[in-house]
Scaffold this active site. Structure first.
Site, PDB file in Angstrom:
ATOM      1  CG  HIS A 143       0.986   9.389  11.590  1.00 15.47           C
ATOM      2  ND1 HIS A 143       1.580   8.207  11.615  1.00 15.47           N
ATOM      3  CD2 HIS A 143       2.059   9.936  12.461  1.00 15.47           C
ATOM      4  CE1 HIS A 143       2.888   7.907  11.937  1.00 15.47           C
ATOM      5  NE2 HIS A 143       3.195   9.053  12.553  1.00 15.47           N
ATOM      6  CB  THR A 189      -4.763   0.540  11.385  1.00 14.17           C
ATOM      7  OG1 THR A 189      -3.642   0.652  12.278  1.00 14.17           O
ATOM      8  CG2 THR A 189      -4.173   1.255  10.030  1.00 14.17           C
ATOM      9  CG  PHE A 243      -0.138  -0.142   2.598  1.00 12.77           C
ATOM     10  CD1 PHE A 243       0.248   1.042   2.841  1.00 12.77           C
ATOM     11  CD2 PHE A 243      -0.319  -1.331   2.975  1.00 12.77           C
ATOM     12  CE1 PHE A 243       0.914   1.003   4.392  1.00 12.77           C
ATOM     13  CE2 PHE A 243       0.125  -1.414   4.443  1.00 12.77           C
ATOM     14  CZ  PHE A 243       0.967  -0.292   4.977  1.00 12.77           C
TER      15      PHE A 243
HETATM   16  P1  ATP Z   1      -0.265   5.790  11.433  1.00 10.48           P
HETATM   17  O1  ATP Z   1       0.884   5.177  11.104  1.00 10.48           O
HETATM   18  O2  ATP Z   1      -0.847   6.520  10.259  1.00 10.48           O
HETATM   19  O3  ATP Z   1      -0.567   6.316  12.560  1.00 10.48           O
HETATM   20  P2  ATP Z   1      -1.116   2.871  11.977  1.00 10.48           P
HETATM   21  O4  ATP Z   1       0.135   3.035  12.825  1.00 10.48           O
HETATM   22  O5  ATP Z   1      -2.185   2.721  12.703  1.00 10.48           O
HETATM   23  O6  ATP Z   1      -1.130   4.196  11.356  1.00 10.48           O
HETATM   24  P3  ATP Z   1       0.578   1.538  10.196  1.00 10.48           P
HETATM   25  O7  ATP Z   1       0.588   0.049  10.078  1.00 10.48           O
HETATM   26  O8  ATP Z   1       1.678   2.457  10.449  1.00 10.48           O
HETATM   27  O9  ATP Z   1      -0.837   2.133  10.827  1.00 10.48           O
HETATM   28  O10 ATP Z   1       0.288   2.000   8.661  1.00 10.48           O
HETATM   29  C1  ATP Z   1       0.387   3.331   8.177  1.00 10.48           C
HETATM   30  C2  ATP Z   1      -0.831   3.773   7.406  1.00 10.48           C
HETATM   31  O11 ATP Z   1      -0.786   3.041   6.084  1.00 10.48           O
HETATM   32  C3  ATP Z   1      -2.258   3.613   7.822  1.00 10.48           C
HETATM   33  O12 ATP Z   1      -2.534   4.560   8.673  1.00 10.48           O
HETATM   34  C4  ATP Z   1      -3.015   3.680   6.759  1.00 10.48           C
HETATM   35  O13 ATP Z   1      -3.411   5.068   6.171  1.00 10.48           O
HETATM   36  C5  ATP Z   1      -2.222   3.074   5.780  1.00 10.48           C
HETATM   37  N1  ATP Z   1      -2.504   1.409   5.580  1.00 10.48           N
HETATM   38  C6  ATP Z   1      -2.204   0.369   6.449  1.00 10.48           C
HETATM   39  N2  ATP Z   1      -2.441  -0.644   6.269  1.00 10.48           N
HETATM   40  C7  ATP Z   1      -2.842  -0.460   4.938  1.00 10.48           C
HETATM   41  C8  ATP Z   1      -3.870  -1.111   4.098  1.00 10.48           C
HETATM   42  N3  ATP Z   1      -3.846  -2.676   4.359  1.00 10.48           N
HETATM   43  N4  ATP Z   1      -4.353  -0.848   3.050  1.00 10.48           N
HETATM   44  C9  ATP Z   1      -4.154   0.351   2.765  1.00 10.48           C
HETATM   45  N5  ATP Z   1      -3.368   1.248   3.340  1.00 10.48           N
HETATM   46  C10 ATP Z   1      -3.085   0.784   4.614  1.00 10.48           C
HETATM   47 MG    MG Z   2       1.986   3.657  12.077  1.00  6.52          MG
END
Ligand code: ATP
Ligand code: MG
Length: 138
Positions: free
Chosen positions: A115, A91, A57
């Site tokens: 975020h 998330t 992604f």
């Molecule tokens: P953030 O880092 O934005 O605070 P998070 O820590 O909850 O969110 P991460 O796993 O770090 O989630 O992912 C970063 C960002 O990538 C997510 O906030 C979301 O916008 C995007 N994201 C994560 N997983 C997916 C997915 N499976 N499909 C599309 N976008 C995704």
């Molecule tokens: Mg994150």
């Protein structure tokens, strides 16, 4: 006391919900020490999310993050990093608890409104990515 880096993502600025999210942040006990609205470049978004560059992604995420202005913030409070992640919710908004920012406002797993830093080390790195110390006012 801890500091964490918060981003209100383009789905929030597009729908004029900056104040509504800030109200939830402040009501939770976190203090907004610094805040600015920015239009990220693709290069900046790719650098900020470099930890995710191998993920499927990654390109969609970076393109979403430059699809409109973001509001970047430094938040302070007791256990601010974990506390803010609780206030944000899961998330995927479909899994987010009632009352969380993502449950209330997020449009999808990608357009998920906010975020928040996920560790002390990343909070320090992410805050210094956007702010100099004189911009952060206790
Ligand atoms: P953030 O880092 O934005 O605070 P998070 O820590 O909850 O969110 P991460 O796993 O770090 O989630 O992912 C970063 C960002 O990538 C997510 O906030 C979301 O916008 C995007 N994201 C994560 N997983 C997916 C997915 N499976 N499909 C599309 N976008 C995704
Ligand atoms: Mg994150």
């Amino acid at each position: 006391m801890q500091r964490t880096l918060s981003i209100l993502k383009p789905d929030i600025t597009r729908r004029n919900l900056t104040g509504a999210v800030n109200q939830k942040i402040e009501a939770s006990g976190l203090r907004i020490l610094a805040q600015k609205r920015l239009q990220l470049t693709l290069d900046q978004a790719q650098k900020f999310y470099a930890v995710h560059q191998e993920r499927a992604f990654f390109n969609d995420l970076c393109n979403f993050m430059i699809s409109g202005p973001v509001v970047v913030q430094v938040l302070e409070g007791d256990s601010a990093i974990d506390h803010y992640r609780t206030v944000m919710g899961a998330t995927n908004p479909a899994n987010a608890d009632e009352g969380t920012i993502r449950r209330e406002f997020a449009e999808s797993i990608e357009a998920n409104s906010v975020h928040g830093s996920d560790s002390l080390e990343n909070a320090v790195t992410e805050i210094s990515f956007f702010f100099s110390e004189i911009e952060i006012v206790d």
